[in-house]
Design an enzyme around this catalytic site. Structure first.
Site, PDB file in Angstrom:
ATOM      1  N   LYS A 119     -75.840 -23.029  48.948  1.00 22.08           N
ATOM      2  CA  LYS A 119     -74.764 -23.989  49.239  1.00 22.08           C
ATOM      3  C   LYS A 119     -75.367 -25.380  49.230  1.00 22.08           C
ATOM      4  O   LYS A 119     -76.570 -25.554  49.422  1.00 22.08           O
ATOM      5  CB  LYS A 119     -74.169 -23.704  50.621  1.00 22.08           C
ATOM      6  CG  LYS A 119     -72.787 -24.247  50.809  1.00 22.08           C
ATOM      7  CD  LYS A 119     -71.773 -23.284  50.231  1.00 22.08           C
ATOM      8  CE  LYS A 119     -70.360 -23.663  50.572  1.00 22.08           C
ATOM      9  NZ  LYS A 119     -69.440 -22.530  50.348  1.00 22.08           N
TER      10      LYS A 119
HETATM   11  P1  NAD Z   1     -60.163 -28.635  49.869  1.00 20.32           P
HETATM   12  O1  NAD Z   1     -61.014 -29.825  49.842  1.00 20.32           O
HETATM   13  O2  NAD Z   1     -59.358 -28.295  48.660  1.00 20.32           O
HETATM   14  O3  NAD Z   1     -59.160 -28.705  51.120  1.00 20.32           O
HETATM   15  C1  NAD Z   1     -59.615 -28.884  52.434  1.00 20.32           C
HETATM   16  C2  NAD Z   1     -58.408 -29.058  53.349  1.00 20.32           C
HETATM   17  O4  NAD Z   1     -58.887 -29.069  54.690  1.00 20.32           O
HETATM   18  C3  NAD Z   1     -57.659 -30.372  53.138  1.00 20.32           C
HETATM   19  O5  NAD Z   1     -56.268 -30.148  53.326  1.00 20.32           O
HETATM   20  C4  NAD Z   1     -58.198 -31.253  54.266  1.00 20.32           C
HETATM   21  O6  NAD Z   1     -57.301 -32.284  54.664  1.00 20.32           O
HETATM   22  C5  NAD Z   1     -58.358 -30.208  55.358  1.00 20.32           C
HETATM   23  N1  NAD Z   1     -59.271 -30.646  56.426  1.00 20.32           N
HETATM   24  C6  NAD Z   1     -60.456 -31.293  56.291  1.00 20.32           C
HETATM   25  N2  NAD Z   1     -60.961 -31.564  57.504  1.00 20.32           N
HETATM   26  C7  NAD Z   1     -60.094 -31.061  58.409  1.00 20.32           C
HETATM   27  C8  NAD Z   1     -60.059 -31.032  59.813  1.00 20.32           C
HETATM   28  N3  NAD Z   1     -61.042 -31.569  60.551  1.00 20.32           N
HETATM   29  N4  NAD Z   1     -58.993 -30.425  60.429  1.00 20.32           N
HETATM   30  C9  NAD Z   1     -57.998 -29.879  59.704  1.00 20.32           C
HETATM   31  N5  NAD Z   1     -57.970 -29.885  58.361  1.00 20.32           N
HETATM   32  C10 NAD Z   1     -59.014 -30.471  57.717  1.00 20.32           C
HETATM   33  O7  NAD Z   1     -61.147 -27.401  50.257  1.00 20.32           O
HETATM   34  P2  NAD Z   1     -61.007 -25.874  49.886  1.00 20.32           P
HETATM   35  O8  NAD Z   1     -61.693 -25.640  48.597  1.00 20.32           O
HETATM   36  O9  NAD Z   1     -59.599 -25.445  50.078  1.00 20.32           O
HETATM   37  O10 NAD Z   1     -61.931 -25.218  51.012  1.00 20.32           O
HETATM   38  C11 NAD Z   1     -61.435 -24.945  52.320  1.00 20.32           C
HETATM   39  C12 NAD Z   1     -62.349 -23.951  53.013  1.00 20.32           C
HETATM   40  O11 NAD Z   1     -62.415 -22.750  52.238  1.00 20.32           O
HETATM   41  C13 NAD Z   1     -63.795 -24.392  53.188  1.00 20.32           C
HETATM   42  O12 NAD Z   1     -64.309 -23.876  54.393  1.00 20.32           O
HETATM   43  C14 NAD Z   1     -64.514 -23.741  52.021  1.00 20.32           C
HETATM   44  O13 NAD Z   1     -65.881 -23.536  52.268  1.00 20.32           O
HETATM   45  C15 NAD Z   1     -63.765 -22.413  51.960  1.00 20.32           C
HETATM   46  N6  NAD Z   1     -63.851 -21.751  50.654  1.00 20.32           N
HETATM   47  C16 NAD Z   1     -63.436 -22.380  49.521  1.00 20.32           C
HETATM   48  C17 NAD Z   1     -63.520 -21.702  48.307  1.00 20.32           C
HETATM   49  C18 NAD Z   1     -63.011 -22.295  47.034  1.00 20.32           C
HETATM   50  O14 NAD Z   1     -63.004 -21.574  46.018  1.00 20.32           O
HETATM   51  N7  NAD Z   1     -62.550 -23.526  46.996  1.00 20.32           N
HETATM   52  C19 NAD Z   1     -64.069 -20.406  48.255  1.00 20.32           C
HETATM   53  C20 NAD Z   1     -64.460 -19.789  49.448  1.00 20.32           C
HETATM   54  C21 NAD Z   1     -64.344 -20.486  50.647  1.00 20.32           C
END
Ligand code: NAD
Length: 434
Positions: A119
């Site tokens: 990561k």
């Molecule tokens: P993203 O950037 O598309 O969206 C993140 C969202 O979280 C946004 O709506 C943002 O406003 C919100 N956010 C940020 N800080 C916040 C806070 N303090 N309180 C509440 N909301 C908050 O990110 P994503 O790709 O959707 O990833 C979200 C989570 O999923 C992360 O933990 C990431 O590690 C995990 N994840 C993502 C993927 C992927 O394929 N994108 C895969 C596995 C896990």
């Protein structure tokens, strides 16, 4: 007189681990105890293989130069090349990258993929930079990482605040820095690229679709009909939106959303597609969406609902809010959203947690399909991708479910035990060099 070399070593004061590292190590140690993990393998898996920190300068739009700090932590590569996302966020540091890299090792192992875990990211608030600045920052970061990443070595993917555009810039920069005859053989240096530039149809929704599927598998096992069930989502980005999209299609009702700016609630239901459009038109926030009540940050998880999907950052469900949670099921879209103290409270209250390394593994499975396609020059279509994903996730889900029933442990412990055993087997088979 008589001091051994050991006695002369300066005494290093042990600093307690903090934050997500605490969680992932407690989760690991608890599962390792359960399976009686070989002590030598425990030593190897307790620490990261490589930690890369790069400081790199980038010219801003106004001509000034800013220096950024980027990270890539490679936890373990026993099962194959390192794999894991790149995050652009103010909370990114070495410790966060270590914890997230460890979770990736367990996730890829549980999913039965030929990958290890990594990561990384940049400590940055991307909202403060223009699109062209972000492009230069991304390209220079890629250049700084150099051969520490590679299509058969370490393959990044999108995470918080990075997306298919970010991946396209990385792929282009990496490929452009190879000799011309090797460029196209390096397209799979990242996954999550846009379709049209080596991306996989459906990779955009793979994580959220997987979150939905694990909820559906659990509901089916428990004779629960998703139709009419209320759910809340923390984080309305890639994962939160797509999970909501598929749940709404099955008749479930989105009643609360929180993002980085604030929270909203409407017990009559929020229309997912309308909210997505609003979010897009309002610089990525859902606040002030019409016909809902605002929700204080501290009260979000207390919203009345059946299913709760944390899909934002780590350490969100803790002892401060776990006792207020109304949902019967928590589906961890985010990585590490529940800390150990929070989890103990939830388990005591009989609340089921579908753990992150299972729940959000649709993303890395989708990434694996993209990587395979790039390597073999094939192109698969959306239905085929989603069908393969469904079958693969069902296998993982059933393994975790069966282990959890037969061993009488919660789903997280079960998932960790299965994942760690697979790596232990690889080490036992091949031994330790030299
Ligand atoms: P993203 O950037 O598309 O969206 C993140 C969202 O979280 C946004 O709506 C943002 O406003 C919100 N956010 C940020 N800080 C916040 C806070 N303090 N309180 C509440 N909301 C908050 O990110 P994503 O790709 O959707 O990833 C979200 C989570 O999923 C992360 O933990 C990431 O590690 C995990 N994840 C993502 C993927 C992927 O394929 N994108 C895969 C596995 C896990």
């Amino acid at each position: 007189m008589g001091n051994s070399k050991k006695d002369l070593k300066p005494k290093v004061k042990k600093v307690p681990l903090k934050g997500m590292m605490d969680n992932v190590m407690e989760q690991f140690n608890s599962a390792a105890n359960h399976i009686n993990l070989h002590p030598n393998i425990r030593k190897i898996l307790s620490i990261t293989n490589n930690e890369i920190l790069v400081n790199f300068p980038v010219k801003m739009d106004n001509g000034d130069v800013e220096v950024f700090t980027g990270y890539r932590v490679q936890h373990n590569g026993a099962l194959g090349p390192y794999k894991g996302g790149l995050r652009y966020h103010a909370t990114v540091d070495l410790d966060a990258a270590r914890a997230l890299a460890m979770w990736m090792t367990w996730k890829t192992s549980l999913a039965g993929l030929p990958y290890g875990g990594a990561k990384g990211g940049i400590k940055i608030d991307p909202a403060l930079y223009s699109e062209s600045e972000l492009e230069r920052i991304t390209r220079r970061f890629t250049y700084a990482l150099a051969d520490n990443i590679g299509p058969e070595h370490d393959i990044p993917a999108p995470d918080v605040n990075t997306n298919s555009q970010t991946m396209a810039w990385i792929a282009d920069t990496y490929m452009s820095s190879r000799p011309p005859a090797q460029r196209s053989a390096n397209q799979h240096v990242v996954t999550g690229k846009p379709d049209g530039s080596g991306g996989l149809e459906g990779r955009d929704r793979a994580t959220g679709f997987g979150v939905y599927l694990t909820i559906k598998f659990w509901a089916d096992n428990n004779d629960m009909d998703l139709n009419g069930k209320k759910f809340i989502v923390q984080g309305f980005g890639n994962v939160g939106y797509w999970a909501s999209h598929f749940l709404e299609k099955d008749g479930a009702k989105l009643v609360g959303v929180q993002d980085a700016q604030g929270g909203i609630e409407n017990q009559d239901g929020l229309n997912v597609e309308a909210l997505f459009k609003y979010n897009h038109e309002n610089k990525g926030t859902i606040i002030n969406y019409p016909d809902c009540s605002p929700v204080e940050k501290s009260e979000f998880f207390a919203i009345d609902c059946d299913i709760c999907i944390p899909a934002a950052l780590g350490n969100q469900i803790t002892k401060k809010n776990a006792s207020k949670i109304k949902a019967k099921l928590i589906a961890e879209g985010a990585n590490g959203p529940t800390n150990v103290e929070g989890e103990n409270i939830l388990l005591e209250r009989g609340i089921v947690i579908i753990p992150d390394i299972l729940c959000n593994s649709g993303g890395v499975i989708g990434s694996y399909y993209e990587w395979l396609q790039n390597r073999s020059g094939e192109i698969w279509h959306l239905e085929e991708v989603l069908d393969k994903l469904r079958k693969k996730l069902k296998v993982s889900f059933d393994k975790v479910h069966d282990y959890s029933e037969s061993e009488g442990v919660d789903m997280r412990t079960a998932a960790f035990c299965i994942a760690i055993k697979r790596i232990e087997k690889a080490y036992i088979q091949r031994g330790i060099f030299p």
